[in-house]
Motif scaffolding. Structure first.
Motif, mmCIF file in Angstrom:
data_model
loop_
_atom_site.group_PDB
_atom_site.id
_atom_site.type_symbol
_atom_site.label_atom_id
_atom_site.label_comp_id
_atom_site.label_asym_id
_atom_site.label_seq_id
_atom_site.Cartn_x
_atom_site.Cartn_y
_atom_site.Cartn_z
ATOM 1 N N PHE A 65 -72.401 7.687 26.675
ATOM 2 C CA PHE A 65 -71.687 6.778 27.560
ATOM 3 C C PHE A 65 -70.288 7.284 27.915
ATOM 4 C CE2 PHE A 65 -74.832 4.096 25.557
ATOM 5 C CZ PHE A 65 -75.306 3.366 26.626
ATOM 6 N N ALA A 66 -69.860 8.339 27.223
ATOM 7 C CA ALA A 66 -68.474 8.796 27.370
ATOM 8 C C ALA A 66 -68.051 9.060 28.820
ATOM 9 C CB ALA A 66 -68.248 10.031 26.511
ATOM 10 N N PRO A 67 -68.923 9.622 29.668
ATOM 11 C CA PRO A 67 -68.472 9.893 31.042
ATOM 12 C C PRO A 67 -68.105 8.628 31.830
ATOM 13 C CG PRO A 67 -70.492 11.083 30.572
ATOM 14 C CD PRO A 67 -70.267 10.148 29.443
ATOM 15 N N HIS A 68 -68.590 7.483 31.373
ATOM 16 C CA HIS A 68 -68.342 6.257 32.134
ATOM 17 C C HIS A 68 -67.128 5.496 31.618
ATOM 18 C CE1 HIS A 68 -72.219 6.869 34.041
ATOM 19 N NE2 HIS A 68 -72.669 7.173 32.831
ATOM 20 N N LEU A 69 -66.418 6.110 30.681
ATOM 21 C CA LEU A 69 -65.326 5.402 30.029
ATOM 22 C C LEU A 69 -64.118 5.284 30.946
ATOM 23 C CD1 LEU A 69 -64.385 4.113 27.433
ATOM 24 C CD2 LEU A 69 -63.588 6.356 26.676
ATOM 25 N N GLU A 70 -63.555 4.059 30.992
ATOM 26 C CA GLU A 70 -62.307 3.874 31.717
ATOM 27 C C GLU A 70 -61.316 3.194 30.796
ATOM 28 O OE1 GLU A 70 -62.979 2.046 35.646
ATOM 29 O OE2 GLU A 70 -64.911 3.059 35.525
ATOM 30 N N GLN A 71 -60.070 3.142 31.237
ATOM 31 C CA GLN A 71 -59.029 2.547 30.402
ATOM 32 C C GLN A 71 -59.101 1.029 30.444
ATOM 33 O OE1 GLN A 71 -56.918 3.695 28.193
ATOM 34 N NE2 GLN A 71 -57.817 5.731 28.470
ATOM 35 N N ALA A 72 -59.282 0.417 29.314
ATOM 36 C CA ALA A 72 -59.248 -1.041 29.206
ATOM 37 C C ALA A 72 -59.217 -1.345 27.734
ATOM 38 C CB ALA A 72 -60.471 -1.682 29.863
ATOM 39 N N THR A 73 -58.820 -2.540 27.372
ATOM 40 C CA THR A 73 -58.713 -2.827 25.942
ATOM 41 C C THR A 73 -59.912 -3.638 25.482
ATOM 42 O OG1 THR A 73 -57.305 -4.650 26.604
ATOM 43 C CG2 THR A 73 -56.230 -2.708 25.659
ATOM 44 N N VAL A 74 -60.312 -3.344 24.292
ATOM 45 C CA VAL A 74 -61.395 -4.073 23.653
ATOM 46 C C VAL A 74 -60.823 -4.693 22.393
ATOM 47 C CG1 VAL A 74 -63.735 -3.925 22.785
ATOM 48 C CG2 VAL A 74 -62.934 -2.282 24.478
ATOM 49 N N GLU A 75 -61.116 -5.957 22.180
ATOM 50 C CA GLU A 75 -60.605 -6.620 20.974
ATOM 51 C C GLU A 75 -61.751 -6.906 20.011
ATOM 52 O OE1 GLU A 75 -59.240 -9.770 23.253
ATOM 53 O OE2 GLU A 75 -57.231 -8.975 23.590
ATOM 54 N N ASP A 76 -61.370 -7.189 18.788
ATOM 55 C CA ASP A 76 -62.334 -7.576 17.740
ATOM 56 C C ASP A 76 -63.502 -6.597 17.633
ATOM 57 O OD1 ASP A 76 -60.731 -9.741 17.550
ATOM 58 O OD2 ASP A 76 -62.031 -11.055 18.732
ATOM 59 N N MET A 77 -63.181 -5.317 17.655
ATOM 60 C CA MET A 77 -64.274 -4.340 17.572
ATOM 61 C C MET A 77 -64.883 -4.329 16.195
ATOM 62 S SD MET A 77 -65.000 -2.037 20.029
ATOM 63 C CE MET A 77 -64.396 -0.406 20.222
ATOM 64 N N GLN A 78 -66.217 -4.307 16.158
ATOM 65 C CA GLN A 78 -66.918 -4.252 14.876
ATOM 66 C C GLN A 78 -68.101 -3.305 15.032
ATOM 67 O OE1 GLN A 78 -67.731 -8.391 14.004
ATOM 68 N NE2 GLN A 78 -67.264 -7.957 11.871
ATOM 69 N N THR A 79 -68.258 -2.432 14.081
ATOM 70 C CA THR A 79 -69.421 -1.558 14.124
ATOM 71 C C THR A 79 -70.329 -1.921 12.965
ATOM 72 O OG1 THR A 79 -68.011 0.170 14.976
ATOM 73 C CG2 THR A 79 -70.172 0.832 14.205
ATOM 74 N N ILE A 80 -71.573 -2.230 13.274
ATOM 75 C CA ILE A 80 -72.513 -2.535 12.196
ATOM 76 C C ILE A 80 -73.472 -1.347 12.091
ATOM 77 C CG2 ILE A 80 -74.382 -4.043 11.418
ATOM 78 C CD1 ILE A 80 -71.767 -5.572 13.516
ATOM 79 N N ALA A 81 -73.375 -0.685 10.946
ATOM 80 C CA ALA A 81 -74.095 0.581 10.787
ATOM 81 C C ALA A 81 -75.579 0.417 11.047
ATOM 82 C CB ALA A 81 -73.880 1.130 9.384
ATOM 83 N N GLY A 82 -76.137 1.286 11.793
ATOM 84 C CA GLY A 82 -77.569 1.287 12.048
ATOM 85 C C GLY A 82 -78.020 0.247 13.036
ATOM 86 N N ARG A 83 -77.084 -0.565 13.561
ATOM 87 C CA ARG A 83 -77.514 -1.633 14.458
ATOM 88 C C ARG A 83 -76.776 -1.613 15.797
ATOM 89 N NH1 ARG A 83 -79.058 -7.021 12.445
ATOM 90 N NH2 ARG A 83 -80.734 -6.393 13.828
ATOM 91 N N GLY A 84 -75.477 -1.550 15.760
ATOM 92 C CA GLY A 84 -74.784 -1.542 17.042
ATOM 93 C C GLY A 84 -73.310 -1.859 16.924
ATOM 94 N N VAL A 85 -72.724 -2.174 18.062
ATOM 95 C CA VAL A 85 -71.290 -2.436 18.124
ATOM 96 C C VAL A 85 -71.074 -3.781 18.809
ATOM 97 C CG1 VAL A 85 -69.061 -1.540 18.855
ATOM 98 C CG2 VAL A 85 -70.945 0.033 18.471
ATOM 99 N N GLN A 86 -70.013 -4.473 18.370
ATOM 100 C CA GLN A 86 -69.672 -5.740 19.007
ATOM 101 C C GLN A 86 -68.190 -5.720 19.334
ATOM 102 O OE1 GLN A 86 -70.881 -9.236 16.820
ATOM 103 N NE2 GLN A 86 -68.799 -9.951 16.617
ATOM 104 N N GLY A 87 -67.798 -6.318 20.441
ATOM 105 C CA GLY A 87 -66.395 -6.337 20.801
ATOM 106 C C GLY A 87 -66.126 -7.322 21.923
ATOM 107 N N ARG A 88 -64.828 -7.615 22.119
ATOM 108 C CA ARG A 88 -64.454 -8.627 23.111
ATOM 109 C C ARG A 88 -63.729 -7.932 24.258
ATOM 110 N NH1 ARG A 88 -64.281 -14.127 22.444
ATOM 111 N NH2 ARG A 88 -64.615 -14.030 20.208
#
Lengths: 834, 55
Positions: free
Chosen positions: A551-574
């Motif tokens: 997904f890196a090529p699609h990255l733009e500048q913006a803020t993500v809050e409450d980032m959480q990484t759950i191993a083996g399952r995925g990522v959550q953020g606001r």
């Protein structure tokens, strides 16, 4: 034309440009941009005009200043030689691909005033630098090279480099002596032969003068140029085996001895200095070509073997310090950052880690290792930074043990060359017997003819053409293969490759690129694809999982809050106040139910994640994006095929070679790859042991199997295969046991190699047949006294020339040296889906 | 034919001279790299440090 100007890889949506020679050129990443602008900005933009192919994409880890430890004079001293104020070092340069690269490195180093001398050798991929040690240090030199996008490795042992250079110089000198000597002796020989042909009697005094001069010239050829041949024959005799050099040496010594005897005896008898010098010249030439190829191969393997880092980050009482790996001790705590290679075996201390163990297991996806588990040297940390307590170092590491096992396995490999040698030895036995019989018979009939006839038999039967039949074909084929980016590390491999009828691919890294890409993005809730990718990229930016890289090529500048990484399952953020999840479908779905159940299941989630930890299953190729209310989109991620994979497979099939896949990966992934390339025989989830027994099973059924691999776990399989082929960028260790290395990573070279191997074998057989017919046909004639020794010598030389000429048919046509690689590159580009 | 008594030693002397020259060249590293130096000549102008940074 959406490829990066610098590294030639697809742009994948990058809009970055670099200004080079007044024109904006597209580049794929900021790394390439920095390197390209540095090159152009310092007036070295000509590099782009003269290079043969694309350059190496600067790796992320090279941006970190890891060169600092080389500033320590004591650490640097193990790589450098210092005299007075001058220090010299030899560096192996990864990514040095063409002469333009070496020109670039040469010129940017020379710009520094205190650099005294630079020589960069494109053929061996080495640079040697001499500089004023009071002004500059090794770290500066290496940093300068690294800024250009190359990775310098200090050659640990300067003496090895010197030994290789000496070997090359030495054999060049021997070749020159043999060549000069042969021409001189031939000059006199032609005079003598033409007199004999015209039935004129040469003045005896003049004849003996010619012979004495020939003796003078032939002696250094025999004992200087021919020394390696005589020595190796002596050594093989001492070890009670008969090498190819033994019959050759016997023939040489007999011919030389008889010639010397006849020179001093006076007018009677023949001399064979011409045959001796010519024989030695051809043998030396063959050896020289083979040595060049071997040294080049050794350089490539060497560079890859240096993937183990020289530096570790030790966590001491006063923070982290960079220290040489050699100064680590057991129980030291070291930090391994993202993307770094583990320098030692150890135990994970503080965090779970994602480790790329492809080098050890061939597994393409990273493995999840929990705190307390063992991790081994040579693997790559693709997750966040972790601390490790060192449990084994250097030769005690698991990696070293595997290497040791592999070396042992290699010695079991049957050497096909021995067959040819023993055949030649047997042949020579018959020749000696025949010569003895001839001598005895003539002594009984007409003693005055005995010596001439015996010598004629010996000379005419000298297995000269026979001896060079294989090496000549092999040398030509090796040169041709080199142009195609194929290195032959074991001469036997070519013969076996010609007979191969099964090719077994280890899927990882052979048929695919080993990089995940977004194959499909399906929006489920009316959002645009761009928006979905935007959210996904933001969420994935913190994740260290390889899927996130897609997904890196699609990255733009913006803020993500409450980032959480759950191993083996995925990522959550606001993002913009809304909660999103990306990951496995049930992980995303849980967010909706959790909204109702006030998320008390998070603890449960982590434990389940750990159970699902086996990445092949849970990191399936479909991931989902959702928010608190609905699923937004799903993405299909695939590892893309190498450009030439499908066409290479179909070409192989048309050559009656059956391709198969044996892989440690999951069924679906393997099936997908097999379908795309059109391979019917595919076997998933195979362990190294299963792969081995599969290959052995095929061999038991009378098949000849080539194995293509790139991981260390392939080593036993590669060792068992009739031919082992390694991909150039794969793990270093596969190379050690592989007979053939595909340097260009270009699979299209594979059918070419098979085809060329078959042609080589055919030509070698023609050569052998010709040599055999000549030898066997002429021996009876010589024994009956119909062939005078001078005609025997001429025939022997002509038969060798015929063999050499036949072999040159294998040489590449007179194309421009650089044409072949650039053709390959442009073919690649056409096939790359833009 | 007596001219051969002079010419042949002369040719041998030339061969020894050529051999010595070749040995010297090899030892001086002339044959260590046969590719890279050829590219130096293709450069249009000698490198200058004053060239503007962003072209």
């Amino acid at each position: 034309m959406s490829v990066c100007f610098h590294c030639g890889e697809p742009l994948r949506g990058s809009t970055l440009t670099a200004r080079i020679e007044q024109r904006d050129q597209p580049v794929c990443c900021s790394g390439c941009q920095a390197v390209a602008e540095l090159i152009a900005g310092t007036g070295l933009g000509d590099f782009y005009r003269y290079r043969d192919g694309s350059s190496v994409r600067p790796s992320e880890s090279s941006q970190h200043d890891k060169w600092r430890v080389y500033a320590d004079p004591q650490f640097a001293a193990q790589f450098t030689l210092t005299s007075e104020r001058q220090t010299s070092v030899t560096l192996l340069i990864e990514g040095l691909r063409c002469s333009a690269c070496s020109w670039l490195i040469d010129h940017s180093l020379r710009r520094r005033a205190s650099v005294l001398d630079v020589s960069v050798n494109a053929a061996t991929g080495r640079a040697s630098v001499i500089w004023d040690s009071t002004q500059l240090n090794l770290a500066e030199i290496m940093r300068t090279i690294a800024q250009l996008g190359y990775v310098p490795h200090p050659v640990t042992d300067e003496t090895v480099t010197r030994a290789l250079r000496e070997e090359r110089r030495d054999s060049l000198k021997r070749l020159a002596v043999a060549g000069f000597g042969m021409m001189q002796v031939m000059m006199f020989a032609v005079a003598v032969y033409s007199a004999e042909l015209a039935h004129e009697i040469m003045e005896p005094r003049l004849l003996s003068y010619f012979r004495t001069v020939s003796l003078l010239v032939a002696t250094p050829v025999m004992f200087y140029a021919g020394a390696p041949i005589l020595l190796s024959a002596w050594n093989s005799l001492r070890s009670r085996s008969i090498g190819m050099d033994v019959p050759v040496s016997i023939a040489l010594l007999l011919a030389y001895g008889a010639s010397v005897w006849n020179t001093f005896r006076g007018a009677g008898g023949e001399v064979y200095f011409d045959s001796v010098t010519m024989f030695i010249f051809f043998l030396t030439l063959g050896r020289f070509v083979q040595m060049s190829v071997r040294q080049h191969t050794a350089g490539v393997t060497d560079a890859l073997a240096r993937q183990l880092p020289a530096i570790a980050h030790r966590i001491g009482s006063d923070g982290i310090e960079d220290v040489p790996v050699t100064s680590l001790a057991l129980d030291d705590v070291i930090q391994v950052r993202r993307g770094e290679v583990l320098p030692a075996d150890g135990q994970l201390l503080d965090a779970d880690a994602h480790i790329d163990e492809a080098m050890l297991t061939g597994e393409s996806l990273p493995v999840h290792r929990k705190v307390g588990q063992r991790v081994v040297a040579g693997t790559i940390n693709v997750g966040g930074p972790v601390s490790i307590a060192v449990t084994a170092l250097g030769t005690d590491t698991a990696l070293s043990h595997i290497v040791a096992l592999m070396h042992r396995a290699q010695t079991y490999k049957p050497a096909l060359a021995r067959n040819a040698d023993s055949a030649a030895a047997r042949f020579l036995g018959y020749v000696l017997m025949g010569a003895g019989l001839t001598c005895a018979a003539w002594l009984a009939i007409d003693p005055s003819q005995a010596f001439a006839a015996t010598l004629a038999v010996l000379v005419v039967a000298c297995p000269c053409a026979f001896a060079i039949a294989m090496p000549a074909a092999l040398a030509s084929a090796t040169a041709r293969l080199g142009r195609h980016g194929i290195l032959l590390t074991d001469p036997d491999a070519l013969e076996s490759l010609a007979k191969v009828d099964h090719i077994v691919f280890d899927k990882t890294g052979t048929l695919t690129r080993g990089e995940l890409q977004i194959a499909r993005c399906v929006s489920l809730a009316g959002l645009t694809e761009q928006r979905c990718l935007y959210i996904a990229a933001l969420l994935e930016q913190a994740s260290e999982h390889p899927m996130a890289r897609a997904f890196a090529p699609h990255l733009e500048q913006a803020t993500v809050e409450d980032m959480q990484t759950i191993a083996g399952r995925g990522v959550q953020g606001r993002i913009d106040g809304r909660l999103y999840r990306i990951g496995t479908p049930d992980f995303v779905a849980e967010l909706r139910s959790e909204q109702q159940a006030f998320q008390q299941r998070l603890g449960h989630d982590t434990s389940r994640g750990a159970i699902d930890g086996s990445p092949v299953e849970s990191m399936g190729s479909v991931i989902m994006l959702g928010d608190e209310h609905r699923a937004l989109a799903w993405f299909e991620l695939t590892d893309s095929l190498r450009p030439a994979a499908a066409s290479a497979v179909s070409q192989l099939r048309s050559l009656n070679v059956e391709p198969q896949i044996l892989s440690g990966d999951g069924h679906e992934a393997v099936q997908a790859v097999a379908r795309q390339c059109g391979i019917t025989g595919h076997f998933a989830r195979y362990s190294a042991k299963q792969k081995l027994s599969h290959v052995l099973g095929l061999q038991k059924a009378g098949k000849r199997v080539a194995v293509i691999g790139d991981g260390v776990n392939d080593a036993p399989v590669l060792g068992a295969a009739d031919v082992s082929i390694a991909m150039g960028r794969g793990a270093a260790l596969a190379h050690a046991s592989a007979g053939i290395v595909l340097v260009s990573d270009n699979l299209a070279a594979l059918p070419d190699a098979v085809l060329l191997a078959r042609r080589t074998l055919r030509i070698a057989k023609q050569n052998l047949l010709w040599a055999a017919i000549y030898n066997l046909g002429s021996i009876p004639l010589a024994a009956l006294g119909f062939i005078p020794p001078w005609l025997a010598a001429l025939g022997m030389s002509l038969s060798s020339v015929a063999v050499m000429l036949n072999s040159t048919r294998l040489l590449p046509r007179a194309t421009r040296r650089t044409a072949a690689p650039s053709v390959v590159t442009s073919a690649n580009l056409r096939e790359t889906p833009a | 034919m007596s001219i051969l008594l002079v010419l042949i030693p002369l040719s041998l002397a030339l061969v020894i001279f050529a051999g010595w020259g070749f040995f010297w060249a090899v030892n001086a590293g002339q044959f260590d790299d046969l590719e890279s130096p050829g590219w130096d000549a293709l450069r249009d102008e000698p490198p200058t440090d004053e060239r503007p940074g962003d072209g």
